[in-house]
Each structure stands twice: as structure tokens, then as C-alpha cells.
Design an enzyme around this catalytic site. Structure first.
Site, PDB file in Angstrom:
ATOM      1  N   ARG A  88       0.847  -1.183   0.000  1.00 50.76           N
ATOM      2  CA  ARG A  88       0.000   0.000   0.000  1.00 50.76           C
ATOM      3  C   ARG A  88       0.888   1.240   0.000  1.00 50.76           C
ATOM      4  O   ARG A  88       1.943   1.252   0.662  1.00 50.76           O
ATOM      5  CB  ARG A  88      -0.949   0.018   1.204  1.00 50.76           C
ATOM      6  CG  ARG A  88      -2.063  -1.026   1.116  1.00 50.76           C
ATOM      7  CD  ARG A  88      -3.086  -0.824   2.198  1.00 50.76           C
ATOM      8  NE  ARG A  88      -4.096  -1.877   2.197  1.00 50.76           N
ATOM      9  CZ  ARG A  88      -5.237  -1.820   1.503  1.00 50.76           C
ATOM     10  NH1 ARG A  88      -5.494  -0.750   0.781  1.00 50.76           N
ATOM     11  NH2 ARG A  88      -6.104  -2.805   1.553  1.00 50.76           N
ATOM     12  N   HIS A 123     -12.320  -2.040  -2.828  1.00 51.19           N
ATOM     13  CA  HIS A 123     -13.355  -1.054  -3.149  1.00 51.19           C
ATOM     14  C   HIS A 123     -13.778  -1.174  -4.612  1.00 51.19           C
ATOM     15  O   HIS A 123     -14.974  -1.202  -4.926  1.00 51.19           O
ATOM     16  CB  HIS A 123     -12.845   0.365  -2.879  1.00 51.19           C
ATOM     17  CG  HIS A 123     -12.921   0.799  -1.460  1.00 51.19           C
ATOM     18  ND1 HIS A 123     -12.237   0.165  -0.451  1.00 51.19           N
ATOM     19  CD2 HIS A 123     -13.591   1.832  -0.868  1.00 51.19           C
ATOM     20  CE1 HIS A 123     -12.488   0.769   0.699  1.00 51.19           C
ATOM     21  NE2 HIS A 123     -13.314   1.784   0.479  1.00 51.19           N
ATOM     22  N   ARG A 170      -9.149   6.159  -4.280  1.00 50.61           N
ATOM     23  CA  ARG A 170      -8.299   5.241  -3.515  1.00 50.61           C
ATOM     24  C   ARG A 170      -6.820   5.595  -3.677  1.00 50.61           C
ATOM     25  O   ARG A 170      -6.027   5.423  -2.748  1.00 50.61           O
ATOM     26  CB  ARG A 170      -8.553   3.804  -3.973  1.00 50.61           C
ATOM     27  CG  ARG A 170      -9.980   3.332  -3.809  1.00 50.61           C
ATOM     28  CD  ARG A 170     -10.445   3.438  -2.370  1.00 50.61           C
ATOM     29  NE  ARG A 170      -9.813   2.421  -1.541  1.00 50.61           N
ATOM     30  CZ  ARG A 170      -9.729   2.492  -0.212  1.00 50.61           C
ATOM     31  NH1 ARG A 170     -10.198   3.541   0.426  1.00 50.61           N
ATOM     32  NH2 ARG A 170      -9.167   1.521   0.480  1.00 50.61           N
ATOM     33  N   HIS A 176      -4.162   2.731  -2.334  1.00 49.25           N
ATOM     34  CA  HIS A 176      -3.840   1.828  -3.432  1.00 49.25           C
ATOM     35  C   HIS A 176      -2.972   2.512  -4.478  1.00 49.25           C
ATOM     36  O   HIS A 176      -2.990   3.744  -4.619  1.00 49.25           O
ATOM     37  CB  HIS A 176      -5.118   1.321  -4.115  1.00 49.25           C
ATOM     38  CG  HIS A 176      -5.884   0.330  -3.305  1.00 49.25           C
ATOM     39  ND1 HIS A 176      -5.418  -0.933  -3.029  1.00 49.25           N
ATOM     40  CD2 HIS A 176      -7.102   0.421  -2.711  1.00 49.25           C
ATOM     41  CE1 HIS A 176      -6.318  -1.582  -2.296  1.00 49.25           C
ATOM     42  NE2 HIS A 176      -7.334  -0.777  -2.085  1.00 49.25           N
TER      43      HIS A 176
END
Length: 358
Positions: A88, A123, A170, A176
Site C-alpha cells: 500500500r 473497493h 483510492r 492503493h
């Protein structure tokens, strides 16, 4: 003197993603609020608490299909994250040493500190999969009112734009990298398309009961086998804990086991709803109610209240509580609330006996 090691292709991909996040965070403040709103209010949890009851305004089968595809997509997303070991951005910039070499004007947010691995984006994957039956139903509905191909494509175009916006949000919050949201979106679209073509028998209680047990036990078995072979599937928890700006932003609901409790609970709820379905007469009465979104709105309010109830601070009880709430959701929206609507409607339609005047 040996030359410094050359960055790998994955490192280059990650660094390009970091620069994308820098560009997004340098945008106007109103756009920042939009990204934060999107990533906060259209998370995987919203599929079960918002999209599912709203889909009942279209069709009961569509709403159940939304749940079915969502739980399969979420289970698969957890397994993929476990074994793809995706980084991440908010911790990679520190672990890779990039933050010490380059001045990066990046910020974290309360929604940044996801604790599971990063690839693929949950997501995007779960949203892309679960919205597919809704988009298909809306496209068919448009065909009844227009012959224009462009107008028929409007639901699908909105769907694509929503996925693109979700992916950018995101990246913006450092949850991400771009390649993770792209792979998540593509996987979600493919999964939604495929599962809709082969729907299960929604009236079979045993099928969903078996899925509830199978999804949870299979995930536990995979985790146990991986641990036995020396793989640390919980490595991301340590990275998240050490690199999150604010410890209070580390939430239990972002852990993989929270997703699995949500998945298993929802499958159990579908089994219970299939065990006590509405009668044909009740379904016909509900179809005659106006407006069609009345029960959907009531379902939204009921689920919102259900999930706002306080949870236990004990971790094991917290997980059990989450599973129970998601098991109650399909029963509440699919059976209990429709029955309540019918009872109230019949009471209003019943003529009252008034005493005759002299």
C-alpha cells in the site's frame, strides 16, 4: 565501488503510482472533499447496507443478486490479497526508502490506514462486481422507453465513470496504487458479468447455508495451510501499525477477517431469508404498492440503524457481532420489513366500524 542496485519493474510501477497520488493531492480542495466522500461512503460495506436495499426498488431478484455477487467478490478479494502480497502506498514510501530520498508532499487521512494487503483494490473489485446486475437491470429498463443506443448505454457509462472515480479516490488517500485499482475494477467487472450469467437457486436454503460455512472454513483452511508453510499472511498488519500517522485510524473493519465475517454472515442471512420466503400473494401485493422505492427507503433506514448500534470492544465478540448484523440484514429487508408494510397496508384498508348516529 559497486553501483547502487537498480530498482525493479515493480518498484518503478510503485513510484509512478506515488507521483500520481502527489498530483491528485495537489488538486483543488473541493475535489479533495469529493474523493474523501466517495471512498468513505462507497466502501464494500455500502454494497450490503445501501445498494442492496435500493436494488429492491428494481426487483427482488436483482437485490439478492447484488448480495450474492458481493459476497463472492469480497471472499475472492481477501484470498487474492493474502497471496499476492500487494503493498500500500502509505507504508511503501517508507519501507522502500523513497520518502528519505525524495521530498513528498503527501498526507494521510482517516480512511487511509487499511490494514489488509493492497492488491487488488477491494473497493473497486467489490463495487464493480456488485453493481453489474443493477446496471444490467437499468439498461433493460431503458430499452422499454427508447430505441436510442446512446441512451441505453447511459447506465453502463455512469458505472464506468463511477469505477474510475472510485479508483482515483483510492489513489488519492494513499490506500492503493493505480495498477491495483485497474486490476480490481477489471476483476470486478468480469466477476459480475460471469456470476450474473449463472445465478444460483435463490430459494434453496441449504445452498446459502453451505456457502456460509464453506466460505468461512475454506478461508480459515487457506490461512492455516499458508501459516504452516511459513507464510506470514498477517504481515500487512505490522506495516499498517508502524506507518499509520494516527493509531486511531487503524480500524478492525479493514482487516481481512472482518470481510470474511461480513461474507459469511450475509450468506447465512440469505439462507434464513430463503427459509422463510414471502408468499406469492404477498409478492403480488408488494408489486402493486406505489411508489416502488418505499420499501427500499425503509430498508435503508433499518439497516442504517442496525449498523449504528454499538459493538463490543472485545475483538472476538466484535467479529461475532459483525457476522450477526450482516446475517440479519437480508432477513430484515427481504422478509420482516415487507411483511410489516403489508400488515400496515391491510390495517389501513380495513373499514372501521363506527356507531350509527341517532
Amino acid at each position: 565501488m559497486k553501483p547502487p542496485p537498480q530498482p525493479s519493474a515493480m518498484d518503478a510501477l510503485h513510484e509512478a503510482g506515488i507521483h500520481t497520488a502527489v498530483a491528485l493531492q495537489a488538486g483543488p480542495p473541493w475535489l479533495e472533499q469529493f474523493w474523501l466522500f466517495l471512498t468513505s461512503h462507497l466502501d464494500p460495506n455500502s454494497i450490503y447496507t445501501i445498494c442492496f436495499p435500493l436494488a429492491r426498488g428494481l426487483d427482488d431478484n436483482v437485490s439478492i443478486m447484488v448480495l450474492w455477487i458481493a459476497l463472492v467478490a469480497e471472499w475472492l478479494n481477501v484470498v487474492l490479497k493474502w497471496f499476492l502480497f500487494g503493498e500500500r502506498p502509505y507504508w511503501w514510501i517508507h519501507e522502500s526508502g523513497l520518502s528519505s530520498r525524495v521530498q513528498l508532499p503527501l498526507r494521510q487521512f482517516p480512511v487511509t490506514c487499511e490494514t489488509g494487503p493492497g492488491s487488488p483494490s477491494g473497493h473497486c473489485m467489490i463495487l464493480g462486481a456488485a453493481l453489474w446486475p443493477i446496471v444490467s437491470a437499468l439498461t433493460k429498463g431503458m430499452s422499454r422507453y427508447t430505441q436510442s443506443r446512446l441512451l441505453k448505454l447511459i447506465p453502463f457509462l455512469v458505472y464506468i465513470l463511477l469505477l474510475v472515480a472510485m479508483g482515483l479516490s483510492r489513489i488519492f488517500v494513499l490506500a492503493h496504487f493505480p495498477h491495483q485499482v485497474v486490476t480490481g475494477s477489471l476483476a470486478g467487472m468480469a466477476l459480475g458479468w460471469g456470476l450474473q450469467r449463472w445465478p444460483p437457486n435463490f430459494l434453496k436454503c441449504r445452498f446459502f447455508l453451505g456457502m456460509a460455512l464453506g466460505l468461512l472454513l475454506s478461508a480459515m483452511a487457506l490461512h492455516g495451510l499458508a501459516t504452516a508453510t511459513g507464510l506470514d499472511l498477517d504481515w500487512s498488519l505490522h506495516r499498517a501499525s508502524s506507518r499509520c500517522s494516527d493509531p486511531s485510524w487503524l480500524r478492525l473493519e479493514t482487516r481481512p477477517w472482518a470481510s470474511l465475517c461480513r461474507v459469511s454472515g450475509t450468506a447465512l442471512g440469505l439462507a434464513l431469508a430463503a427459509r422463510h420466503p414471502l408468499s406469492r400473494r404477498a409478492v403480488q401485493e408488494l408489486r402493486g404498492l406505489e411508489p416502488p422505492l418505499g420499501s427500499a427507503t425503509l430498508g435503508l433506514l433499518a439497516l442504517d440503524l442496525l449498523h449504528k448500534l454499538p459493538k463490543s470492544e472485545d475483538t472476538a465478540l466484535w467479529y461475532l457481532n459483525v457476522g450477526a448484523r450482516y446475517a440479519l440484514g437480508p432477513v430484515l429487508v427481504g422478509s420482516l420489513l415487507p411483511q410489516l408494510i403489508l400488515i400496515l397496508r391491510r390495517l389501513r384498508a380495513t373499514p372501521q366500524n363506527h356507531p350509527r348516529g341517532e
